[in-house]
Scaffold this motif. Structure first.
Motif, PDB file in Angstrom:
ATOM      1  N   LEU A 114     -41.191 -32.719 153.323  1.00  8.55           N
ATOM      2  CA  LEU A 114     -40.862 -31.298 153.209  1.00  8.55           C
ATOM      3  C   LEU A 114     -39.856 -30.866 154.267  1.00  8.55           C
ATOM      4  O   LEU A 114     -38.997 -29.999 154.016  1.00  8.55           O
ATOM      5  CB  LEU A 114     -42.141 -30.454 153.306  1.00  8.55           C
ATOM      6  CG  LEU A 114     -43.136 -30.619 152.151  1.00  8.55           C
ATOM      7  CD1 LEU A 114     -44.376 -29.752 152.380  1.00  8.55           C
ATOM      8  CD2 LEU A 114     -42.492 -30.238 150.829  1.00  8.55           C
ATOM      9  N   TYR A 130     -40.182 -20.674 158.882  1.00  3.59           N
ATOM     10  CA  TYR A 130     -40.399 -21.351 157.603  1.00  3.59           C
ATOM     11  C   TYR A 130     -41.369 -22.497 157.857  1.00  3.59           C
ATOM     12  O   TYR A 130     -41.041 -23.462 158.562  1.00  3.59           O
ATOM     13  CB  TYR A 130     -39.096 -21.868 157.017  1.00  3.59           C
ATOM     14  CG  TYR A 130     -39.277 -22.518 155.660  1.00  3.59           C
ATOM     15  CD1 TYR A 130     -39.494 -21.753 154.522  1.00  3.59           C
ATOM     16  CD2 TYR A 130     -39.248 -23.903 155.528  1.00  3.59           C
ATOM     17  CE1 TYR A 130     -39.675 -22.341 153.277  1.00  3.59           C
ATOM     18  CE2 TYR A 130     -39.428 -24.495 154.293  1.00  3.59           C
ATOM     19  CZ  TYR A 130     -39.640 -23.712 153.167  1.00  3.59           C
ATOM     20  OH  TYR A 130     -39.834 -24.300 151.944  1.00  3.59           O
ATOM     21  N   VAL A 157     -44.331 -22.845 151.622  1.00  6.84           N
ATOM     22  CA  VAL A 157     -43.815 -23.617 150.491  1.00  6.84           C
ATOM     23  C   VAL A 157     -44.625 -23.405 149.226  1.00  6.84           C
ATOM     24  O   VAL A 157     -44.057 -23.273 148.137  1.00  6.84           O
ATOM     25  CB  VAL A 157     -43.781 -25.123 150.846  1.00  6.84           C
ATOM     26  CG1 VAL A 157     -43.329 -25.959 149.651  1.00  6.84           C
ATOM     27  CG2 VAL A 157     -42.884 -25.375 152.043  1.00  6.84           C
ATOM     28  N   ASP A 158     -45.955 -23.378 149.361  1.00  9.43           N
ATOM     29  CA  ASP A 158     -46.796 -23.333 148.159  1.00  9.43           C
ATOM     30  C   ASP A 158     -47.853 -22.246 148.275  1.00  9.43           C
ATOM     31  O   ASP A 158     -48.066 -21.667 149.344  1.00  9.43           O
ATOM     32  CB  ASP A 158     -47.453 -24.696 147.901  1.00  9.43           C
ATOM     33  CG  ASP A 158     -48.243 -25.199 149.093  1.00  9.43           C
ATOM     34  OD1 ASP A 158     -49.103 -24.451 149.586  1.00  9.43           O
ATOM     35  OD2 ASP A 158     -48.014 -26.332 149.540  1.00  9.43           O
ATOM     36  N   THR A 216     -36.606 -19.128 149.129  1.00  9.78           N
ATOM     37  CA  THR A 216     -37.504 -18.461 150.081  1.00  9.78           C
ATOM     38  C   THR A 216     -36.710 -17.873 151.241  1.00  9.78           C
ATOM     39  O   THR A 216     -36.972 -16.755 151.704  1.00  9.78           O
ATOM     40  CB  THR A 216     -38.556 -19.457 150.595  1.00  9.78           C
ATOM     41  OG1 THR A 216     -39.364 -19.893 149.498  1.00  9.78           O
ATOM     42  CG2 THR A 216     -39.449 -18.812 151.646  1.00  9.78           C
ATOM     43  N   ALA A 235     -36.180 -29.194 153.525  1.00 12.17           N
ATOM     44  CA  ALA A 235     -35.753 -27.937 154.134  1.00 12.17           C
ATOM     45  C   ALA A 235     -34.404 -28.103 154.839  1.00 12.17           C
ATOM     46  O   ALA A 235     -33.521 -27.235 154.756  1.00 12.17           O
ATOM     47  CB  ALA A 235     -36.810 -27.445 155.115  1.00 12.17           C
ATOM     48  N   PRO A 282     -36.657 -24.258 149.172  1.00 13.76           N
ATOM     49  CA  PRO A 282     -36.652 -23.492 150.427  1.00 13.76           C
ATOM     50  C   PRO A 282     -35.526 -22.457 150.489  1.00 13.76           C
ATOM     51  O   PRO A 282     -35.676 -21.410 151.125  1.00 13.76           O
ATOM     52  CB  PRO A 282     -36.472 -24.572 151.497  1.00 13.76           C
ATOM     53  CG  PRO A 282     -36.929 -25.833 150.849  1.00 13.76           C
ATOM     54  CD  PRO A 282     -36.595 -25.711 149.404  1.00 13.76           C
ATOM     55  N   THR A 320     -43.497 -25.692 156.710  1.00 13.24           N
ATOM     56  CA  THR A 320     -43.469 -26.730 155.669  1.00 13.24           C
ATOM     57  C   THR A 320     -44.864 -27.306 155.461  1.00 13.24           C
ATOM     58  O   THR A 320     -45.563 -26.957 154.520  1.00 13.24           O
ATOM     59  CB  THR A 320     -42.478 -27.830 156.055  1.00 13.24           C
ATOM     60  OG1 THR A 320     -42.839 -28.380 157.347  1.00 13.24           O
ATOM     61  CG2 THR A 320     -41.066 -27.277 156.112  1.00 13.24           C
ATOM     62  N   ASN A 378     -41.742 -22.096 139.729  1.00 10.64           N
ATOM     63  CA  ASN A 378     -42.260 -21.431 140.921  1.00 10.64           C
ATOM     64  C   ASN A 378     -42.274 -19.922 140.711  1.00 10.64           C
ATOM     65  O   ASN A 378     -41.626 -19.388 139.810  1.00 10.64           O
ATOM     66  CB  ASN A 378     -41.410 -21.779 142.137  1.00 10.64           C
ATOM     67  CG  ASN A 378     -41.513 -23.254 142.500  1.00 10.64           C
ATOM     68  OD1 ASN A 378     -42.242 -24.000 141.861  1.00 10.64           O
ATOM     69  ND2 ASN A 378     -40.762 -23.666 143.507  1.00 10.64           N
ATOM     70  N   ALA A 381     -39.618 -27.660 144.970  1.00  5.97           N
ATOM     71  CA  ALA A 381     -39.636 -26.888 146.213  1.00  5.97           C
ATOM     72  C   ALA A 381     -38.220 -26.394 146.468  1.00  5.97           C
ATOM     73  O   ALA A 381     -37.283 -27.185 146.562  1.00  5.97           O
ATOM     74  CB  ALA A 381     -40.130 -27.759 147.362  1.00  5.97           C
TER      75      ALA A 381
END
Length: 671
Positions: free
Chosen positions: A257, A299, A333-334, A230, A261, A227, A301, A380, A225
């Motif tokens: 998560l 954002y 996130v996903d 992103t 972040a 962040p 999570t 990712n 992950a």
């Protein structure tokens, strides 16, 4: 052949396996008995059915293992056992010829149930799909820690103790964990409960495991992950961003998560205002999201549990609520959370993680050691929703290179491209067909013109030959016959004293010669009408009708109207031959004693018709019995751009009609 059966109101799976020796069944329990911890009298029951000495309630070759609720499945299971035993008996050949696959036990160990986490569902579906392609018959067990609904330590201890006890005498060949909690449990307890069992992990990041270390029994896929990536993509899409709001929940997975972040965003705090809405109940959170300031991004999570202790299905329930209330674009996130209006980001793809983990598990089942299989990190992908980008005015050209854009609304050209292409192809096809038909018509017209020219030449040649024969008959044979008749007459007068019989014979010869001369004259006239050539169309046809009536005793009623004195020779000859041929057919076929011939001018055409009151015929039979005479009449009319028709019915006579245009270009006058 393996069949999975879930009886109603039964916390488990019955697996019916039809083998060459009979029917074997296994029950795969997927849940915790309701009386766990309350007495334990029904925690485990085992029934062994002998293969060598079956009773009325047993099936040969059948072994049944059950854990709880065994009485509830007895009747249902027995019915299915009998059905499949009958199949094995009826189709022994097809069953016995199948090569059995080696059986391997796989325990799929999840943090959450499918109804709580669509991400876990995506992982498990990918794992099961990959295991189905393995060379083994997979005996699949699934367990869940239910860490979303039973997140307190006491509940987790009881669940873990039950799972450890449940598999104490049924060790899996490999365990696949999906999520950080299940992996932590295996790291802490596998030597006590699953000693020497290989473990493949996925669905978690390395940071979520914390300080725990993996031993050689572990390998798998670390989720990554990121962040920060992103956030950078979001800032490029919305460069005037001043505020970043992080949304999350109070479940341990939510907090994993959130902490990730916080660590990723810490270095951006001097430039941006970060707000963490992770300790609110859902109604308060939604109210705050509706009141966000301008130049804000969100954002998201994970939100499986809010501050009030309410539980939510993250992607299916929390995400739609947050999207509905948010007044700023939402990044996630996903890929499971990319739905219902979220914008996207640098996303984890759970399905790919599941596929990789399943392939590792198959390698372990095939004999490889986990320590020989390298731990990998997932890749990712930048993935965004076109509709959300459009809603928030974010430009697609500002997306990172290689981004995947979902749900893109096609342009008018893209939506109708297939229609336009199909229409263009149809137009091109029709144009090609029209060009081909035009070319074919031209070729056909040329062929028809060539045929008509040939027919005209043949008819002209025929008329010339007729004229030559008529002249020869008239000028040669008729004269010679006349001389012969005159000679016979002179011979008869020179023999006054000859016997009477001899004079009679001479007289008969004279009569025969005269008749022969008259017949030759008639044939000559039929071949070439001197009257038509010298007097014109109307007198020629009138003479033809009179001569025909005289010779054959058929009354011909001839009537002419407005016929010019001078008619083009080709037109006159055409009409004359049509009448001549029609009268000959009348004599041969109609049986009529009377006929009508009409000749008249209308406009620039001359019409002729020959009608009799004879027996007639069926028009359908005309083609089959059409002779050269009828074809000759039609060809003559077509050569002069005219029309020719025949009408007839049985018992109602026959009518022959022709219309020939007058050629005005040659300077003739029509009075």
């Amino acid at each position: 052949m393996a069949i999975l059966y879930w009886p109603p109101n039964f916390a488990g799976i019955i697996v019916l396996t039809v083998e060459a020796s009979g029917v074997a069944t296994r029950w795969l329990d997927s849940g915790m008995p309701p009386q766990f911890g309350g007495g334990g009298s029904n925690l485990e029951a085992s029934l062994e059915v002998s293969v060598s000495d079956p009773t009325d309630d047993q099936i040969s070759g059948c072994q049944v293992h059950s854990r709880g609720h065994s009485a509830r499945i007895g009747i249902t299971a027995r019915f299915f056992f009998i059905v499949f035993a009958a199949i094995a008996f009826v189709f022994p050949q097809s069953i016995s010829t199948q090569t059995p696959k080696p059986i391997r036990r796989v325990l799929l160990f999840n943090d959450f149930g499918y109804m709580v986490s669509p991400g876990i569902m995506a992982l498990d579906q990918a794992i099961v799909a990959a295991l189905e392609q393995s060379p083994f018959q997979i005996e699949l067990y699934t367990e869940t820690l239910e860490s979303a609904l039973f997140s307190d330590d006491a509940s987790q201890r009881r669940i873990r103790a039950w799972i450890a006890f449940k598999y104490s005498d049924r060790q899996p060949d490999v365990i696949i964990t999906a999520g950080p909690a299940s992996l932590r449990f295996m790291i802490e307890s596998h030597e006590s409960f699953f000693q020497n069992t290989p473990i493949i992990f996925c669905g978690t990041t390395e940071e979520m495991v914390g300080e725990l270390k993996l031993d050689p029994h572990f390998t798998g896929v670390w989720g990554v992950a990121q962040p920060e990536k992103t956030l950078l993509a979001a800032l490029k899409l919305q460069p005037d961003t001043k505020h970043v709001v992080v949304v999350g929940g109070r479940n341990p997975f939510d907090q994993y998560l959130e902490n990730l972040a916080r660590q990723s965003f810490r270095k951006y705090e001097p430039k941006l205002d970060f707000t963490y809405l992770t300790d609110l109940d859902m109604p308060t959170l939604l109210t705050r999201l509706r009141q966000l300031p301008d130049h804000t991004i969100i954002y998201y999570t994970s939100l499986m549990e809010d501050a009030a202790g309410s539980h939510f299905v993250d992607a299916a329930q929390s995400v739609p609520l947050v999207v509905g209330a948010a007044s700023a674009p939402i990044f996630v996130v996903d890929d499971v959370d990319l739905r219902d209006g979220t914008a996207g980001g640098y996303l984890i793809n759970w399905a790919i993680d599941g596929q990789v983990a399943a392939k590792m598990a198959v390698r372990v089942l095939s004999g490889e050691k986990p320590q020989n299989i390298a731990v990998v990190r997932n890749n990712n992908i930048y993935m965004f929703d076109w509709r959300a980008l459009r809603r928030w005015g974010l430009s697609e050209k500002d997306l990172p290179t290689g981004s995947t854009v979902l749900n893109r609304e096609l342009s008018i050209w893209q939506r109708t491209r297939s229609i336009w292409i199909s229409g263009l192809l149809i137009i091109l096809g029709l144009s090609a067909l029209a060009a081909y038909l035009q070319f074919s018509r031209k070729e056909l017209r040329l062929a028809r013109d060539a045929q008509m020219q040939l027919s005209g030449r043949l008819i002209n040649a025929q008329e010339k030959e007729r004229s030559r024969l008529a002249a020869e008959l008239h000028d040669d044979f008729s004269q010679r016959l006349a001389l012969l008749a005159l000679g016979l007459e002179n011979a008869s007068e020179a023999l006054p004293d000859s016997p009477r019989s001899a004079k009679q014979q001479l007289q008969e010869l004279m009569n025969s010669a005269s008749e022969l001369g008259a017949d030759i004259h008639t044939v000559s006239h039929r071949l070439h009408s001197a009257t038509l050539e010298s007097l014109g169309l109307e007198p020629g046809i009138s003479s033809l009708c009179k001569e025909f009536s005289y010779r054959h005793g058929i009354e011909i009623d001839f009537l002419a109207d407005k016929i010019p004195r001078r008619v083009d020779p080709n037109v006159a000859l055409c009409l004359f031959r049509i009448v001549q041929e029609a009268l000959q057919n009348l004599r041969k076929h109609s049986g009529a004693a009377r006929a009508e011939v009409r000749l008249f001018k209308n406009g620039d055409r001359i019409f002729v018709s020959v009608y009799d009151h004879g027996k007639g015929f069926e028009m359908n039979d005309l083609k089959a019995h059409e002779g050269l005479g009828i074809r000759s009449m039609g060809e003559r009319a077509r050569l002069l751009r005219g029309h020719f028709k025949i009408h007839s019915k049985p018992g109602r006579g026959t009518k022959v009609e022709a219309a020939i245009p007058l050629p005005t270009a040659i300077g003739q006058t029509h009075d």
